[in-house]
Write an enzyme that holds these catalytic residues in place. Structure first.
Site, PDB file in Angstrom:
ATOM      1  CB  SER A  92      -0.944  -0.036   1.206  1.00  0.00           C
ATOM      2  OG  SER A  92      -1.949   0.929   1.085  1.00  0.00           O
ATOM      3  CG  HIS A 127      -5.609  -2.420   0.147  1.00  0.00           C
ATOM      4  ND1 HIS A 127      -4.819  -1.957  -0.884  1.00  0.00           N
ATOM      5  CD2 HIS A 127      -5.055  -1.938   1.284  1.00  0.00           C
ATOM      6  CE1 HIS A 127      -3.837  -1.227  -0.393  1.00  0.00           C
ATOM      7  NE2 HIS A 127      -3.952  -1.203   0.919  1.00  0.00           N
ATOM      8  CG  ASP A 151      -6.578  -2.902  -3.680  1.00  0.00           C
ATOM      9  OD1 ASP A 151      -7.381  -2.194  -3.056  1.00  0.00           O
ATOM     10  OD2 ASP A 151      -5.345  -2.888  -3.480  1.00  0.00           O
TER      11      ASP A 151
END
Length: 673
Positions: free
Chosen positions: A531, A647, A616
């Site tokens: 991320s 995610h 995601d």
């Protein structure tokens, strides 16, 4: 490269995306998925399915609940035993919810995301079931006593909801799928009141925020009289909340500076001061609900801070965790005595990290507190203690100890400081394998970091990394770079927006320090993050390629000029800067991985693995697809992979195991192990 959209077909052209995935995923799996990969998949799955590893527990009513995976339940099983039962694999666990059986019957791929308990009836819950691992959840009311859905229960289709459950027949629901009810970030702008059985009626709006806010929400909290109060949340940015409490038919706003998230009971509230208040960032302030007095409970120092997620109230006490150069201390204030001073509670063992929470999921404000202890080489332990104890040395009762997944004999954890470009000392933990002395100067190192959104990374047991990395002679590094919250709000602000390059400089300095201290050399150092940490690794690849032998970037934000155009992206503008603002666009483009790829002939990059998840809906997978395509076009040695999930990944144990094993197969290949 310019700021023009490169590879636009990999953003939303389904046919082009399918062709790219088929080609690149096949290429990656063909190169990395060998017999050792298969063995690692089996090993990691077995660790995740260990029947003796209980994991986390929580009490609901008279039962202890646990989420568990095993070979027969690779998606997961929600189960319980009577409170007071000795927790073990052989305990008489009662099945509450079998996710594998539910998915087979329902015909959809659901992932477990927890449950909200009805405060007045702990057997009633509303489960959060994530669709294919995305941020969209189905809300399903469940009877834990029967292990079945409630016959006339709430069952709402997947969306990015916010939810409060004030009484059996009422939901306070934020639903962004309602017409005009979504913020720019795709989260709920309105909270409506839904009554059981009134699905066909128009639900009244009871709370609303602005379109440019992040989200609106509601929640319940315990009252001193045993009842339940309602709180209202306006999320202006990530970590910046306006909180209102319902009292005597009125909504009282908890006065706090911007950039804070107040914690409270029905009499007091506390917050960690942000950058624009009268107190230094990171100061812990206590105030009375509806009052004007304020009390300073903690003032930050260069290496002293309050762990941002640790400020918690019980009915009569306030708890928080102070961290001094990464050493945690548990603090408590007696709210029943106006003259009381904070005290430090002696911990049951020496540890690298602790966390606290109510033992009861309903959060009644009374009853025992859970303390969880952990370390890189030490499995988590869960302890209970009575918050009402008068002693500074509470009696801690050990509730359970998680199992070991690897033999850590001879391994060692060290704390070092690297010096960043501006002279700032950046701490990092180094976990050394057994007999590391024989490989000094040539140790394979996996360096992990995040550095953003005021999130603190603390030592956790290396349950999966240990068996497939440490036991094979690899060292592990966790770097505490600016932008994170490890040393308070000021540490976060020092790496936010236009200051974000400091976080990159910090991380690169740690890699250089490993070489300087004689542990390794650049060709044997790999970095990994996901991320915002994936962005970090993308910058390491394009800005500091000479310091690494491999870069493993997962679900990363790689196009910093267009991140705000995807659903969740507007929520990150406060953290990164606004690409539509000319001044911010300059600094964003300067480090944006997507816009700084150069040909291999001009500057060779180390091997890269760019991976993402196809469902995601937080960091759009087109970031990774387009970045990998740009790297491949530039002739840089790049592998790309995409897997099913949202995610945070998840799903079956074998799917998680394959994801992890692929990364370690990449490290073996790229570091010549």
């Amino acid at each position: 490269m310019t700021d023009d959209i490169a590879f636009p077909e990999l953003e939303n052209d389904a046919q082009a995306i399918a062709a790219f995935l088929k080609r690149e995923v096949h290429r990656t799996e063909d190169a990395l998925c060998d017999a050792r990969f298969d063995a690692d998949v089996t090993k990691i799955a077995e660790i995740m399915e260990d029947p003796d590893n209980i994991g986390g527990v929580v009490r609901r009513g008279n039962w202890i609940y646990n989420w568990h995976r095993d070979a027969d339940h690779p998606r997961g099983l929600w189960r319980r035993v009577p409170d007071g039962t000795e927790l073990s694999a052989d305990a008489d666990w009662q099945t509450v919810f079998d996710l594998d059986a539910f998915c087979e019957q329902d015909g959809e791929d659901w992932h477990w995301r927890g449950a909200v308990t009805l405060w007045s009836d702990p057997d009633r819950v509303i489960m959060y079931l994530s669709y294919q691992g995305s941020d969209q959840v189905r809300l399903l009311e469940w009877d834990c006593g029967t292990g079945k859905p409630v016959s006339d229960g709430f069952d709402l289709p997947s969306a990015k909801y916010t939810l409060a459950w004030p009484d059996k027949d009422t939901l306070l629901l934020g639903d962004p799928e309602r017409p005009g009810a979504a913020t720019r970030a795709g989260r709920p702008r309105e909270v409506v009141e839904i009554k059981r059985g009134d699905a066909d009626k128009i639900a009244p709006i009871v709370f609303v925020v602005g379109e440019d806010d992040i989200a609106a929400g509601a929640y319940t909290y315990p009252l001193s009289n045993g009842g339940r109060g309602v709180g209202w949340l306006r999320a202006r940015t990530i970590g910046d909340f306006v909180v209102q409490l319902e009292k005597n038919g009125q909504r009282i706003t908890l006065e706090a500076p911007r950039g804070t998230m107040p914690s409270h009971n029905d009499r007091y509230y506390a917050y960690l001061a942000a950058d624009d208040g009268s107190d230094p960032a990171g100061t812990l302030v206590l105030r009375e609900v509806g009052g004007t007095d304020r009390r300073i409970l903690f003032e930050p120092g260069p290496r002293r801070s309050v762990q941002s997620d640790s400020v918690q109230f019980s009915r009569d006490y306030l708890f928080w965790i102070e961290v001094d150069t990464l050493t945690p201390n548990l603090r408590r204030l007696d709210l029943t005595d106006p003259k009381a001073e904070p005290v430090t509670l002696q911990l049951p063992i020496e540890v690298q990290a602790i966390s606290i929470s109510s033992h009861d999921s309903v959060g009644t404000g009374i009853g025992p507190i859970q303390l969880r202890t952990a370390g890189f080489l030490t499995p988590a332990q869960t302890w209970l203690f009575d918050p009402d104890t008068d002693a500074e040395k509470p009696v801690f009762t050990l509730l359970l100890t998680n199992t070991q997944s690897f033999d850590s004999t001879g391994m060692e954890v060290r704390l070092h400081m690297a010096t960043s470009d501006d002279g700032t000392e950046v701490p990092y933990h180094l976990v050394l394998p057994k007999d590391h002395e024989t490989e000094m100067g040539n140790l394979p190192v996996l360096q992990y970091g995040y550095g953003g959104f005021n999130i603190s990374k603390t030592p956790t047991y290396l349950r999966l990394r240990g068996p497939v990395w440490l036991t094979r002679g690899g060292a592990y590094v966790q770097a505490y770079i600016r932008g994170g919250g490890e040393f308070g709000k000021a540490w976060h602000l020092a790496g936010k927006a236009e200051h974000r390059p400091r976080a990159f400089e910090d991380f690169a300095a740690v890699a250089a320090d490993l070489v300087k201290r004689g542990y390794s050399r650049p060709e044997r150092i790999a970095c990994n993050g996901g991320s915002n940490g994936g962005l970090l690794c993308g910058v390491m690849l394009t800005r500091y390629p000479e310091r690494f032998g491999a870069v493993w970037a997962s679900v990363g934000v790689h196009d910093m000029l267009r991140f705000h155009l995807f659903t969740a992206g507007p929520a990150w503008i406060d953290e990164y800067g606004d690409p539509d603002d000319p001044e911010a666009r300059k600094w964003l483009q300067d480090y944006s991985p997507m816009h700084n790829v150069v040909p291999h002939a001009d500057r060779p990059y180390p091997f890269a693995l760019i991976d993402t998840n196809d469902s995601d809906d937080r960091v759009d997978p087109s970031h990774s697809r387009r970045f990998a395509a740009a790297l491949r076009e530039a002739g840089q040695p790049t592998y790309f992979h995409s897997r099913t999930g949202g995610h945070g990944g998840g799903g079956r144990t074998t799917a998680i195991a394959r994801e992890q094993a692929l990364g370690y197969a990449f490290l073996r290949m790229s570091l010549s192990l």
